[in-house]
Design an enzyme around this catalytic site. Structure first.
Site, mmCIF file in Angstrom:
data_model
loop_
_atom_site.group_PDB
_atom_site.id
_atom_site.type_symbol
_atom_site.label_atom_id
_atom_site.label_comp_id
_atom_site.label_asym_id
_atom_site.label_seq_id
_atom_site.Cartn_x
_atom_site.Cartn_y
_atom_site.Cartn_z
ATOM 1 C CE LYS A 10 -53.890 -113.726 97.842
ATOM 2 N NZ LYS A 10 -52.833 -114.106 98.718
ATOM 3 N NE ARG B 158 -57.065 -116.617 102.716
ATOM 4 C CZ ARG B 158 -56.820 -115.616 102.841
ATOM 5 N NH1 ARG B 158 -57.722 -114.835 101.889
ATOM 6 N NH2 ARG B 158 -55.524 -115.038 102.969
ATOM 7 N NE ARG C 91 -48.470 -107.352 103.777
ATOM 8 C CZ ARG C 91 -49.145 -108.142 103.231
ATOM 9 N NH1 ARG C 91 -49.416 -108.161 101.994
ATOM 10 N NH2 ARG C 91 -50.322 -108.832 104.084
ATOM 11 N NE ARG D 130 -52.879 -107.515 106.551
ATOM 12 C CZ ARG D 130 -53.069 -108.043 105.541
ATOM 13 N NH1 ARG D 130 -52.883 -107.928 104.350
ATOM 14 N NH2 ARG D 130 -53.344 -109.823 105.591
ATOM 15 N NE ARG E 50 -51.676 -113.454 107.062
ATOM 16 C CZ ARG E 50 -50.877 -112.418 106.691
ATOM 17 N NH1 ARG E 50 -49.962 -111.917 107.508
ATOM 18 N NH2 ARG E 50 -51.044 -111.975 105.516
#
Ligand code: ADP
Ligand code: ZN
Length: 207
Positions: A13, A88, A122, A150, A161
């Site tokens: 996204k 969400r 990532r 992160r 998640r």
């Protein structure tokens, strides 16, 4: 143009938002980025959000809805924006309906195993906030070597998640389909391929 970008964590996204922003000159509103900025600046909102984010859980609806209501006040009648990471939950989506009229909701569809692969490799750039992956030693955007993982891109948090996405956020697919707003993009390809699909869908949607 007012859009919602919907999809699992790691569906891309943020990457597509950057491309859309460049193309259509609309604002990119990422609730995750706003929370991370607040955490960095040690604000009360940041410390409230952090306890949930660290576990891969959702920040409570009331907190997020207050924050987004404030944010949306910045946009005059016809100013365009895209919401990345909001809504969400169905409650958040119902709330958003009272705040603004959307043109489309773009769903980025990626299988779970690919999500886990993407998120665990990532990396973020400390210098410019850009996103890349562990195959790069330097940031492709600014050249900095200050790349980091992160906090919530560690394996146990990634799993929760994804669970949160399936349990709560996936319901929004039906919600927005029944509102006639849903555009479904196969988001397994390269960023360029995915962006072309997005542009195609937005074009058809207009006609
Ligand atoms: P990703 O989509 O990769 O999970 P985000 O940056 O969008 O990352 O969000 C990071 C975290 O911030 C989420 O896991 C959640 O804890 C919190 N968060 C962001 N947006 C919302 C929201 N709309 N409602 C509740 N929590 C949110
Ligand atoms: Zn950078």
């Amino acid at each position: 143009m007012r859009l919602v970008l919907l999809g699992a964590p790691g569906a891309g996204k943020g990457t597509q938002a950057a491309l859309l922003k460049e193309k259509f000159n609309i604002a990119h509103v990422s609730t995750g980025d706003i929370f991370r900025e607040n955490i960095k600046n040690n604000t009360p909102l940041g410390s409230q959000a952090k306890t949930f984010m660290d576990k891969g859980e959702l920040v409570p609806d009331d907190i997020v809805m207050n924050m987004i209501a404030d944010k949306l006040k910045e946009f005059k009648d016809n100013a365009g924006f895209m919401l990345d990471g909001f809504p969400r939950t169905v409650k958040q989506a119902e709330f958003l309906k009272t705040q603004t009229k959307l043109d489309a909701v773009i769903l980025f569809d990626v299988p779970d195993d690919e999500i886990v692969r993407r998120l665990s490799s990532r990396r973020m750039c400390k210098a410019c906030g850009g996103i890349t992956d562990s195959s790069h030693k330097n940031c492709p955007s600014c050249g900095s070597s200050d790349l980091f993982t992160r906090d919530d891109d560690h394996e146990d948090v990634i799993k929760s998640r994804l669970k949160t996405f399936h349990e709560q956020t996936e319901k929004l697919i039906d919600f927005y389909r029944s509102e006639g707003l849903l555009l479904n993009v196969n988001a397994s390809g390269t960023p360029e391929e995915i962006f072309n699909s997005v542009l195609d869908l937005l074009n058809h949607d207009k006609n």
